[in-house]
Design a protein around this motif. Structure first.
Motif, PDB file in Angstrom:
ATOM      1  N   MET A 181       0.855  -1.151   0.118  1.00  0.00           N
ATOM      2  CA  MET A 181       0.057   0.034  -0.050  1.00  0.00           C
ATOM      3  C   MET A 181       0.981   1.231  -0.043  1.00  0.00           C
ATOM      4  O   MET A 181       1.788   1.344   0.829  1.00  0.00           O
ATOM      5  CB  MET A 181      -0.682  -0.079   1.079  1.00  0.00           C
ATOM      6  N   LYS A 182       0.411   2.168  -0.916  1.00  0.00           N
ATOM      7  CA  LYS A 182       1.365   3.304  -0.980  1.00  0.00           C
ATOM      8  C   LYS A 182       0.515   4.681  -0.221  1.00  0.00           C
ATOM      9  O   LYS A 182      -0.732   4.747  -0.481  1.00  0.00           O
ATOM     10  CB  LYS A 182       1.579   3.699  -2.320  1.00  0.00           C
ATOM     11  N   ILE A 210     -11.212  -0.555   1.784  1.00  0.00           N
ATOM     12  CA  ILE A 210     -11.630   0.014   0.688  1.00  0.00           C
ATOM     13  C   ILE A 210     -10.404   0.388  -0.327  1.00  0.00           C
ATOM     14  O   ILE A 210      -8.952   0.696   0.415  1.00  0.00           O
ATOM     15  CB  ILE A 210     -12.450   1.343   0.842  1.00  0.00           C
ATOM     16  N   LYS A 211     -10.505   0.272  -1.520  1.00  0.00           N
ATOM     17  CA  LYS A 211      -9.393   0.767  -2.604  1.00  0.00           C
ATOM     18  C   LYS A 211      -9.891   2.128  -2.791  1.00  0.00           C
ATOM     19  O   LYS A 211     -11.123   2.414  -3.510  1.00  0.00           O
ATOM     20  CB  LYS A 211      -9.415   0.000  -3.664  1.00  0.00           C
ATOM     21  N   VAL A 212      -8.983   3.242  -2.498  1.00  0.00           N
ATOM     22  CA  VAL A 212      -9.241   4.586  -2.730  1.00  0.00           C
ATOM     23  C   VAL A 212      -9.591   4.893  -4.388  1.00  0.00           C
ATOM     24  O   VAL A 212      -8.575   4.419  -4.980  1.00  0.00           O
ATOM     25  CB  VAL A 212      -8.410   5.436  -1.982  1.00  0.00           C
ATOM     26  N   MET A 230      -3.080  11.918   5.807  1.00  0.00           N
ATOM     27  CA  MET A 230      -4.391  12.954   5.739  1.00  0.00           C
ATOM     28  C   MET A 230      -5.528  12.111   4.772  1.00  0.00           C
ATOM     29  O   MET A 230      -5.285  11.179   4.107  1.00  0.00           O
ATOM     30  CB  MET A 230      -4.011  14.243   5.334  1.00  0.00           C
ATOM     31  N   GLY A 231      -6.608  13.135   4.505  1.00  0.00           N
ATOM     32  CA  GLY A 231      -7.431  12.745   3.630  1.00  0.00           C
ATOM     33  C   GLY A 231      -8.908  12.589   4.279  1.00  0.00           C
ATOM     34  O   GLY A 231      -8.985  11.242   4.708  1.00  0.00           O
ATOM     35  N   HIS A 232      -9.626  13.195   4.521  1.00  0.00           N
ATOM     36  CA  HIS A 232     -10.931  13.039   5.291  1.00  0.00           C
ATOM     37  C   HIS A 232     -12.237  13.345   4.156  1.00  0.00           C
ATOM     38  O   HIS A 232     -13.496  13.171   4.378  1.00  0.00           O
ATOM     39  CB  HIS A 232     -11.138  14.042   6.312  1.00  0.00           C
ATOM     40  N   TYR A 280      -5.280   9.676   1.951  1.00  0.00           N
ATOM     41  CA  TYR A 280      -4.242  10.000   0.878  1.00  0.00           C
ATOM     42  C   TYR A 280      -3.436   8.700   0.665  1.00  0.00           C
ATOM     43  O   TYR A 280      -2.242   8.677   1.126  1.00  0.00           O
ATOM     44  CB  TYR A 280      -3.239  11.145   1.505  1.00  0.00           C
ATOM     45  N   ALA A 281      -3.867   7.738   0.102  1.00  0.00           N
ATOM     46  CA  ALA A 281      -3.309   6.384   0.043  1.00  0.00           C
ATOM     47  C   ALA A 281      -4.146   5.777  -1.056  1.00  0.00           C
ATOM     48  O   ALA A 281      -5.115   6.009  -1.439  1.00  0.00           O
ATOM     49  CB  ALA A 281      -3.589   5.689   1.440  1.00  0.00           C
TER      50      ALA A 281
END
Length: 356
Positions: free
Chosen positions: A1-2, A30-32, A71-73, A137-138
Protein backbone atom coordinates in the motif's frame (compact mmCIF):
# COMPACT_ATOMS: atom_id res chain seq x y z
CA UNK A 1 0.00 0.00 0.00
CA UNK A 2 1.26 3.45 -0.93
CA UNK A 3 0.39 6.50 1.17
CA UNK A 4 1.57 10.06 1.65
CA UNK A 5 1.98 11.00 5.30
CA UNK A 6 2.67 14.04 7.45
CA UNK A 7 5.89 12.91 9.15
CA UNK A 8 6.73 16.39 10.46
CA UNK A 9 4.58 19.49 10.66
CA UNK A 10 5.43 22.05 7.96
CA UNK A 11 7.50 19.50 6.02
CA UNK A 12 6.72 17.82 2.68
CA UNK A 13 4.55 14.72 2.89
CA UNK A 14 6.52 11.49 3.02
CA UNK A 15 5.81 8.71 0.53
CA UNK A 16 5.40 5.42 2.40
CA UNK A 17 5.16 1.86 1.07
CA UNK A 18 3.82 -0.80 3.42
CA UNK A 19 1.72 -3.95 3.47
CA UNK A 20 -1.93 -3.42 2.58
CA UNK A 21 -3.85 -3.87 5.85
CA UNK A 22 -6.41 -6.63 6.23
CA UNK A 23 -9.69 -5.65 7.91
CA UNK A 24 -10.19 -6.89 11.46
CA UNK A 25 -13.31 -6.89 13.63
CA UNK A 26 -15.96 -4.68 12.03
CA UNK A 27 -13.51 -2.89 9.73
CA UNK A 28 -13.97 -2.53 5.99
CA UNK A 29 -11.05 -2.32 3.56
CA UNK A 30 -11.57 0.02 0.62
CA UNK A 31 -9.52 0.78 -2.47
CA UNK A 32 -9.37 4.57 -2.68
CA UNK A 33 -10.85 6.05 -5.85
CA UNK A 34 -10.74 9.74 -4.92
CA UNK A 35 -9.50 11.87 -2.01
CA UNK A 36 -10.34 15.56 -1.77
CA UNK A 37 -7.70 18.06 -0.62
CA UNK A 38 -9.36 20.31 1.96
CA UNK A 39 -8.24 23.55 3.57
CA UNK A 40 -8.41 21.76 6.93
CA UNK A 41 -5.61 19.54 5.63
CA UNK A 42 -3.42 22.65 5.50
CA UNK A 43 -3.96 23.23 9.22
CA UNK A 44 -3.04 19.61 9.96
CA UNK A 45 0.01 19.89 7.70
CA UNK A 46 1.03 23.16 9.36
CA UNK A 47 0.34 21.84 12.85
CA UNK A 48 -2.08 24.34 14.35
CA UNK A 49 -4.45 27.29 14.27
CA UNK A 50 -3.88 31.02 14.73
CA UNK A 51 -5.88 32.24 17.76
CA UNK A 52 -5.00 35.92 17.33
CA UNK A 53 -4.46 38.63 19.97
CA UNK A 54 -0.87 37.47 20.47
CA UNK A 55 -1.96 34.15 21.93
CA UNK A 56 -0.02 30.94 21.45
CA UNK A 57 -1.30 29.06 18.38
CA UNK A 58 -3.62 26.13 19.06
CA UNK A 59 -1.38 23.12 18.53
CA UNK A 60 -2.79 20.01 16.88
CA UNK A 61 -0.28 17.98 18.86
CA UNK A 62 -1.90 19.31 22.04
CA UNK A 63 -5.28 18.26 20.64
CA UNK A 64 -4.12 14.67 20.30
CA UNK A 65 -3.09 14.56 16.65
CA UNK A 66 -0.06 12.30 16.46
CA UNK A 67 2.45 11.79 13.64
CA UNK A 68 3.02 10.21 11.24
CA UNK A 69 -0.50 10.72 9.89
CA UNK A 70 -2.05 9.98 6.52
CA UNK A 71 -4.42 12.86 5.84
CA UNK A 72 -7.54 12.79 3.68
CA UNK A 73 -11.06 13.06 5.07
CA UNK A 74 -12.92 13.45 1.74
CA UNK A 75 -12.61 9.89 0.51
CA UNK A 76 -14.47 7.64 -1.90
CA UNK A 77 -13.45 4.02 -2.29
CA UNK A 78 -14.40 0.63 -3.65
CA UNK A 79 -15.29 -1.97 -1.03
CA UNK A 80 -12.63 -4.69 -1.14
CA UNK A 81 -13.22 -6.78 2.00
CA UNK A 82 -15.21 -6.89 5.23
CA UNK A 83 -13.77 -7.78 8.62
CA UNK A 84 -14.75 -11.11 10.23
CA UNK A 85 -17.20 -9.52 12.70
CA UNK A 86 -19.28 -7.71 10.08
CA UNK A 87 -22.77 -9.22 9.90
CA UNK A 88 -25.24 -9.15 7.02
CA UNK A 89 -27.26 -6.61 8.97
CA UNK A 90 -24.16 -4.43 9.35
CA UNK A 91 -23.57 -4.47 5.59
CA UNK A 92 -27.09 -3.36 4.68
CA UNK A 93 -27.10 -2.79 0.92
CA UNK A 94 -23.29 -2.66 0.78
CA UNK A 95 -21.31 -5.41 -0.94
CA UNK A 96 -17.82 -6.01 -2.26
CA UNK A 97 -17.30 -3.92 -5.40
CA UNK A 98 -19.63 -1.10 -4.39
CA UNK A 99 -18.34 2.47 -4.50
CA UNK A 100 -18.98 4.40 -1.30
CA UNK A 101 -18.36 7.77 0.32
CA UNK A 102 -16.56 7.54 3.66
CA UNK A 103 -18.10 9.48 6.55
CA UNK A 104 -14.95 10.57 8.44
CA UNK A 105 -16.10 12.56 11.50
CA UNK A 106 -15.95 9.79 14.09
CA UNK A 107 -15.97 9.99 17.88
CA UNK A 108 -15.63 7.51 20.71
CA UNK A 109 -18.97 5.95 19.75
CA UNK A 110 -20.00 5.48 23.38
CA UNK A 111 -20.66 8.88 25.00
CA UNK A 112 -24.10 10.48 25.06
CA UNK A 113 -23.15 12.82 22.22
CA UNK A 114 -22.05 9.96 19.94
CA UNK A 115 -24.99 7.73 20.83
CA UNK A 116 -27.26 10.70 20.06
CA UNK A 117 -25.90 10.80 16.51
CA UNK A 118 -23.44 13.70 16.76
CA UNK A 119 -20.10 11.90 16.65
CA UNK A 120 -18.57 14.95 14.98
CA UNK A 121 -19.04 16.78 18.31
CA UNK A 122 -17.45 14.09 20.52
CA UNK A 123 -15.18 15.51 23.23
CA UNK A 124 -14.28 12.20 24.89
CA UNK A 125 -12.08 10.77 22.13
CA UNK A 126 -12.39 12.22 18.62
CA UNK A 127 -11.36 9.67 15.99
CA UNK A 128 -11.83 11.57 12.74
CA UNK A 129 -10.37 9.74 9.75
CA UNK A 130 -7.54 11.67 8.16
CA UNK A 131 -7.04 13.67 11.37
CA UNK A 132 -6.70 11.37 14.39
CA UNK A 133 -6.67 8.16 12.31
CA UNK A 134 -5.21 7.52 8.86
CA UNK A 135 -7.26 8.73 5.92
CA UNK A 136 -7.48 8.74 2.15
CA UNK A 137 -4.13 10.05 0.86
CA UNK A 138 -3.39 6.42 0.05
CA UNK A 139 -4.38 3.71 -2.39
CA UNK A 140 -6.14 1.70 0.36
CA UNK A 141 -7.81 2.63 3.63
CA UNK A 142 -9.65 0.90 6.47
CA UNK A 143 -12.99 2.19 7.76
CA UNK A 144 -14.02 1.12 11.30
CA UNK A 145 -17.58 0.05 10.47
CA UNK A 146 -19.79 -0.35 7.37
CA UNK A 147 -22.23 2.24 8.75
CA UNK A 148 -19.69 4.93 7.85
CA UNK A 149 -19.78 3.95 4.16
CA UNK A 150 -22.54 5.57 2.10
CA UNK A 151 -23.24 3.80 -1.18
CA UNK A 152 -22.90 6.32 -4.02
CA UNK A 153 -25.28 4.35 -6.25
CA UNK A 154 -23.89 5.74 -9.47
CA UNK A 155 -22.68 9.18 -8.37
CA UNK A 156 -19.27 10.07 -9.76
CA UNK A 157 -16.52 9.23 -7.20
CA UNK A 158 -14.35 12.26 -7.99
CA UNK A 159 -17.07 14.91 -7.73
CA UNK A 160 -18.74 13.12 -4.79
CA UNK A 161 -15.62 12.97 -2.60
CA UNK A 162 -15.96 16.59 -1.38
CA UNK A 163 -19.44 15.85 0.01
CA UNK A 164 -17.74 14.22 3.02
CA UNK A 165 -16.44 17.61 4.19
CA UNK A 166 -17.17 20.67 2.07
CA UNK A 167 -20.59 19.25 1.24
CA UNK A 168 -21.80 18.26 4.68
CA UNK A 169 -20.07 21.27 6.26
CA UNK A 170 -21.96 23.75 4.09
CA UNK A 171 -25.20 21.73 4.30
CA UNK A 172 -25.06 21.79 8.10
CA UNK A 173 -24.25 25.53 8.11
CA UNK A 174 -27.10 26.29 5.71
CA UNK A 175 -29.55 24.40 7.91
CA UNK A 176 -28.63 26.80 10.71
CA UNK A 177 -29.83 29.80 8.65
CA UNK A 178 -32.95 28.34 7.01
CA UNK A 179 -35.00 31.01 8.80
CA UNK A 180 -33.50 33.56 6.37
CA UNK A 181 -33.96 31.63 3.12
CA UNK A 182 -36.71 33.98 1.89
CA UNK A 183 -34.15 36.78 1.51
CA UNK A 184 -30.56 36.90 0.24
CA UNK A 185 -27.95 35.57 2.63
CA UNK A 186 -24.26 36.50 2.53
CA UNK A 187 -21.52 33.91 2.06
CA UNK A 188 -17.85 34.73 2.67
CA UNK A 189 -15.47 32.62 0.57
CA UNK A 190 -15.85 31.34 -2.98
CA UNK A 191 -13.54 28.35 -2.74
CA UNK A 192 -14.73 24.75 -2.70
CA UNK A 193 -17.08 25.34 0.23
CA UNK A 194 -18.52 28.56 -1.15
CA UNK A 195 -19.33 27.06 -4.53
CA UNK A 196 -20.82 24.01 -2.81
CA UNK A 197 -22.95 26.29 -0.63
CA UNK A 198 -24.39 28.06 -3.67
CA UNK A 199 -25.48 24.77 -5.22
CA UNK A 200 -27.01 23.48 -2.02
CA UNK A 201 -28.74 26.75 -1.15
CA UNK A 202 -30.67 26.67 -4.41
CA UNK A 203 -31.60 23.00 -3.95
CA UNK A 204 -32.77 23.70 -0.39
CA UNK A 205 -35.15 26.43 -1.56
CA UNK A 206 -33.15 29.53 -0.66
CA UNK A 207 -33.58 32.80 -2.54
CA UNK A 208 -29.85 33.04 -3.17
CA UNK A 209 -26.59 34.44 -1.85
CA UNK A 210 -24.27 37.40 -2.21
CA UNK A 211 -20.71 36.06 -2.18
CA UNK A 212 -17.71 37.94 -0.79
CA UNK A 213 -14.16 37.04 -1.84
CA UNK A 214 -10.95 39.02 -2.35
CA UNK A 215 -9.95 36.88 -5.39
CA UNK A 216 -11.46 38.08 -8.68
CA UNK A 217 -11.19 34.60 -10.24
CA UNK A 218 -13.16 33.10 -7.39
CA UNK A 219 -15.79 35.82 -7.59
CA UNK A 220 -16.19 34.96 -11.28
CA UNK A 221 -16.60 31.29 -10.36
CA UNK A 222 -19.27 32.25 -7.82
CA UNK A 223 -21.15 34.29 -10.43
CA UNK A 224 -20.99 31.35 -12.82
CA UNK A 225 -22.36 29.13 -10.02
CA UNK A 226 -25.38 31.39 -9.56
CA UNK A 227 -24.46 34.01 -6.96
CA UNK A 228 -26.93 36.92 -6.89
CA UNK A 229 -23.95 39.28 -6.71
CA UNK A 230 -20.31 39.27 -5.64
CA UNK A 231 -18.32 41.75 -3.58
CA UNK A 232 -14.58 42.25 -3.12
CA UNK A 233 -14.10 42.01 0.64
CA UNK A 234 -11.15 44.42 0.45
CA UNK A 235 -13.14 47.19 -1.25
CA UNK A 236 -13.42 50.25 1.01
CA UNK A 237 -17.16 50.37 0.35
CA UNK A 238 -17.74 46.61 0.72
CA UNK A 239 -20.37 47.17 3.42
CA UNK A 240 -22.31 49.58 1.21
CA UNK A 241 -22.05 47.16 -1.74
CA UNK A 242 -23.51 44.37 0.39
CA UNK A 243 -26.43 46.52 1.52
CA UNK A 244 -27.18 47.57 -2.06
CA UNK A 245 -26.97 44.02 -3.43
CA UNK A 246 -29.24 42.67 -0.69
CA UNK A 247 -31.90 45.30 -1.31
CA UNK A 248 -33.11 44.93 2.26
CA UNK A 249 -32.03 43.74 5.72
CA UNK A 250 -29.37 41.00 5.78
CA UNK A 251 -30.49 38.38 8.26
CA UNK A 252 -27.86 35.66 7.85
CA UNK A 253 -24.15 35.38 7.08
CA UNK A 254 -22.12 32.21 6.63
CA UNK A 255 -18.39 32.85 6.97
CA UNK A 256 -16.44 30.10 5.25
CA UNK A 257 -13.16 31.98 5.72
CA UNK A 258 -13.10 32.77 9.42
CA UNK A 259 -10.54 35.52 9.90
CA UNK A 260 -10.82 38.84 11.73
CA UNK A 261 -11.64 40.81 8.59
CA UNK A 262 -14.41 38.53 7.29
CA UNK A 263 -16.10 38.09 10.64
CA UNK A 264 -16.03 41.86 11.22
CA UNK A 265 -17.64 42.63 7.86
CA UNK A 266 -20.09 39.77 8.33
CA UNK A 267 -21.08 41.09 11.76
CA UNK A 268 -21.39 44.68 10.52
CA UNK A 269 -23.69 43.84 7.61
CA UNK A 270 -26.26 41.99 9.74
CA UNK A 271 -29.56 43.53 10.73
CA UNK A 272 -30.99 43.29 14.24
CA UNK A 273 -31.70 39.70 15.17
CA UNK A 274 -29.38 38.39 12.48
CA UNK A 275 -27.12 35.34 12.70
CA UNK A 276 -23.44 34.93 11.87
CA UNK A 277 -22.41 31.31 11.36
CA UNK A 278 -18.63 30.84 11.38
CA UNK A 279 -17.26 27.80 9.58
CA UNK A 280 -13.80 28.81 8.35
CA UNK A 281 -10.63 28.30 10.37
CA UNK A 282 -8.21 30.79 8.85
CA UNK A 283 -7.66 32.14 12.33
CA UNK A 284 -7.22 35.30 14.33
CA UNK A 285 -9.06 36.93 17.19
CA UNK A 286 -12.69 38.06 17.52
CA UNK A 287 -12.99 41.70 16.35
CA UNK A 288 -16.47 42.74 17.51
CA UNK A 289 -17.41 45.53 19.88
CA UNK A 290 -19.09 43.54 22.65
CA UNK A 291 -21.94 46.01 23.39
CA UNK A 292 -23.16 45.66 19.79
CA UNK A 293 -23.87 41.95 20.25
CA UNK A 294 -26.76 42.53 22.68
CA UNK A 295 -27.76 45.87 21.11
CA UNK A 296 -28.21 44.19 17.72
CA UNK A 297 -29.33 40.89 19.32
CA UNK A 298 -26.89 39.08 17.04
CA UNK A 299 -26.41 35.32 17.23
CA UNK A 300 -22.84 34.16 16.59
CA UNK A 301 -22.68 30.41 16.07
CA UNK A 302 -19.89 28.03 15.16
CA UNK A 303 -20.56 25.16 12.78
CA UNK A 304 -18.23 22.17 12.68
CA UNK A 305 -18.64 19.79 9.71
CA UNK A 306 -21.85 17.73 10.12
CA UNK A 307 -23.14 14.43 11.44
CA UNK A 308 -23.75 11.13 9.67
CA UNK A 309 -27.49 11.77 9.36
CA UNK A 310 -26.85 15.11 7.64
CA UNK A 311 -24.42 13.43 5.23
CA UNK A 312 -27.09 10.89 4.30
CA UNK A 313 -29.59 13.73 3.81
CA UNK A 314 -27.08 15.55 1.64
CA UNK A 315 -26.56 12.60 -0.72
CA UNK A 316 -30.34 12.20 -1.07
CA UNK A 317 -30.61 15.91 -1.89
CA UNK A 318 -27.85 15.59 -4.48
CA UNK A 319 -29.63 12.65 -6.14
CA UNK A 320 -33.16 14.08 -6.00
CA UNK A 321 -32.26 17.61 -7.11
CA UNK A 322 -29.51 16.51 -9.51
CA UNK A 323 -27.17 19.10 -8.00
CA UNK A 324 -24.32 20.12 -10.28
CA UNK A 325 -20.91 19.29 -8.81
CA UNK A 326 -18.39 21.97 -7.90
CA UNK A 327 -15.34 22.41 -10.18
CA UNK A 328 -12.64 19.86 -9.40
CA UNK A 329 -9.03 19.53 -10.48
CA UNK A 330 -7.92 15.90 -10.51
CA UNK A 331 -4.32 15.15 -9.62
CA UNK A 332 -2.52 11.83 -9.20
CA UNK A 333 -1.84 10.71 -5.63
CA UNK A 334 1.89 11.20 -6.27
CA UNK A 335 1.23 14.96 -6.54
CA UNK A 336 -0.27 15.28 -3.05
CA UNK A 337 2.42 17.77 -2.02
CA UNK A 338 1.80 19.88 -5.11
CA UNK A 339 -1.96 19.89 -4.42
CA UNK A 340 -1.41 21.16 -0.88
CA UNK A 341 0.98 23.87 -2.07
CA UNK A 342 -1.45 25.01 -4.78
CA UNK A 343 -4.21 25.23 -2.19
CA UNK A 344 -1.96 27.12 0.22
CA UNK A 345 -1.11 29.66 -2.49
CA UNK A 346 -4.75 30.12 -3.51
CA UNK A 347 -4.21 28.74 -7.01
CA UNK A 348 -7.16 26.35 -6.97
CA UNK A 349 -10.74 27.10 -7.99
CA UNK A 350 -13.09 24.59 -6.45
CA UNK A 351 -11.45 21.43 -5.17
CA UNK A 352 -8.33 19.39 -5.89
CA UNK A 353 -9.05 15.65 -5.80
CA UNK A 354 -6.30 13.05 -5.66
CA UNK A 355 -6.85 9.90 -7.70
CA UNK A 356 -4.59 6.92 -6.83
Amino acid sequence: MKSFQVAEFNAPLKEVDQETPQPTGTQVLIKVKAAGVCHSDLHIWEGGYDLGHGRKPLSLKDRGVSLPRTMGHETVGEVVAFGPDVTAADKGDLKVGDIALVYPWLGCGKCATCVGGDENMCVVKPNSLGVYCDGGYADHMTVPNPKYLLNLKGLDPVTAAPYACSGVTTYSALKKVEFAFNSPIVIFGAGGLGLMALSLLKAMGGKGAIVVDIDARKREAAEAAGALATVDGKAPDALEQLAKAAGGPIRAVIDLVGNAQTTQLGFDCLTKGGKLVIVGLFGGGAPWALPLIPIKAITIQGSYVGNLRETEELLELVRNKMIAPIPVTTMPLAKANEALTDLQKGKLVGRAVLTP
